[in-house]
Design a protein around this motif. Structure first.
Motif, short mmCIF file in Angstrom:
data_model
loop_
_atom_site.label_atom_id
_atom_site.label_comp_id
_atom_site.label_asym_id
_atom_site.label_seq_id
_atom_site.Cartn_x
_atom_site.Cartn_y
_atom_site.Cartn_z
N VAL A 1 -0.50 12.18 8.78
CA VAL A 1 0.53 11.54 7.97
C VAL A 1 0.95 12.48 6.85
CG1 VAL A 1 -1.13 10.42 6.41
CG2 VAL A 1 1.14 9.41 6.74
N GLN A 2 2.19 12.38 6.43
CA GLN A 2 2.67 13.20 5.32
C GLN A 2 2.20 12.64 4.00
OE1 GLN A 2 6.96 13.31 5.81
NE2 GLN A 2 6.84 15.23 6.96
N ALA A 3 2.09 13.52 3.02
CA ALA A 3 1.72 13.09 1.68
C ALA A 3 2.67 12.00 1.19
CB ALA A 3 1.74 14.27 0.71
N GLY A 4 2.10 10.97 0.58
CA GLY A 4 2.87 9.84 0.13
C GLY A 4 2.96 8.72 1.15
N GLY A 5 2.54 8.99 2.37
CA GLY A 5 2.59 8.00 3.43
C GLY A 5 1.39 7.08 3.43
N SER A 6 1.32 6.24 4.47
CA SER A 6 0.27 5.23 4.56
C SER A 6 -0.36 5.22 5.94
CB SER A 6 0.84 3.84 4.27
OG SER A 6 1.38 3.74 2.97
N LEU A 7 -1.61 4.81 5.98
CA LEU A 7 -2.34 4.56 7.21
C LEU A 7 -3.24 3.36 6.99
CD1 LEU A 7 -3.60 8.09 8.42
CD2 LEU A 7 -1.93 6.63 9.57
N ARG A 8 -3.56 2.67 8.09
CA ARG A 8 -4.52 1.59 8.03
C ARG A 8 -5.61 1.83 9.06
NH1 ARG A 8 -4.00 -4.94 9.03
NH2 ARG A 8 -3.87 -4.22 11.21
N THR B 1 -14.80 -7.63 11.03
CA THR B 1 -13.81 -6.57 11.08
C THR B 1 -13.36 -6.24 9.67
OG1 THR B 1 -13.01 -7.32 13.25
CG2 THR B 1 -11.60 -5.82 12.01
N VAL B 2 -13.30 -4.96 9.38
CA VAL B 2 -12.81 -4.51 8.07
C VAL B 2 -11.67 -3.54 8.27
CG1 VAL B 2 -14.96 -4.90 6.82
CG2 VAL B 2 -14.55 -2.70 7.93
N TRP B 3 -10.75 -3.55 7.34
CA TRP B 3 -9.62 -2.64 7.33
C TRP B 3 -9.62 -1.85 6.03
CZ3 TRP B 3 -9.35 -7.68 8.98
CH2 TRP B 3 -8.93 -7.89 10.30
N LEU B 4 -9.08 -0.67 6.12
CA LEU B 4 -8.84 0.14 4.93
C LEU B 4 -7.37 0.51 4.92
CD1 LEU B 4 -10.18 1.51 2.46
CD2 LEU B 4 -10.29 3.59 3.84
N GLN B 5 -6.62 -0.13 4.04
CA GLN B 5 -5.21 0.19 3.87
C GLN B 5 -5.11 1.33 2.88
OE1 GLN B 5 -2.38 -1.19 5.40
NE2 GLN B 5 -1.41 0.58 4.41
N MET B 6 -4.54 2.44 3.32
CA MET B 6 -4.43 3.63 2.51
C MET B 6 -2.96 3.92 2.22
SD MET B 6 -7.33 6.06 4.30
CE MET B 6 -6.38 6.24 5.81
N ASN B 7 -2.59 3.85 0.97
CA ASN B 7 -1.23 4.11 0.54
C ASN B 7 -1.19 5.33 -0.37
OD1 ASN B 7 -0.31 1.74 1.86
ND2 ASN B 7 -0.75 0.50 0.05
N SER B 8 0.00 5.87 -0.53
CA SER B 8 0.20 7.03 -1.41
C SER B 8 -0.80 8.12 -1.11
CB SER B 8 0.12 6.60 -2.88
OG SER B 8 1.07 5.61 -3.18
N LEU B 9 -0.93 8.45 0.15
CA LEU B 9 -1.94 9.41 0.57
C LEU B 9 -1.66 10.80 0.01
CD1 LEU B 9 -2.43 8.18 4.21
CD2 LEU B 9 -4.27 8.45 2.52
#
Length: 119
Positions: A12-19, A77-85
């Protein structure tokens, strides 16, 4: 015994998000907490975020305000929402489950999923 299956990593590009997602199976009733850790090349594994069965969360200072850990109603189940990467978030991310059996605690780990953040 607990098995952990992770998914959601990628580029992912900087500033993007992944879950990221982690599904646990096995001795589910013994899980006291789950969380995410990460390890960059040449670096030690570090805590990212954890969540207890009661819902209490803990975050590394470096991800506060950007990452959110959550779980489903079954607490399996656990999630990790990652924003502003950021590029510094690049690492292998590992799911963790901590089991309490009697007075003892045991840690189980997923296989890891690569997260790469490009500038």
């Amino acid at each position: 015994q607990v098995q952990l299956v992770e998914s959601g990593g990628g580029l992912v590009q900087a500033g993007g998000s992944l879950r990221l997602s982690c599904a646990a199976s096995g001795s589910i009733s013994s899980i006291n907490a789950m969380g995410w850790y990460r390890q960059a090349p040449g670096k030690q594994r570090e805590l990212v975020a954890t969540i207890t069965r009661a819902g209490s969360t803990n975050y590394a200072d470096s991800v506060k305000g950007r990452f959110t850990i959550s779980r489903d109603n079954t607490k399996t189940t656990v999630w990790l929402q990652m924003n502003s990467l950021k590029s510094e978030d690049t690492a292998v991310y590992y799911c963790n489950a901590r089991l309490g059996i009697g007075v003892l605690e045991y840690d189980y780990w997923g296989q890891g999923t690569q997260v790469t953040v490009s500038s």
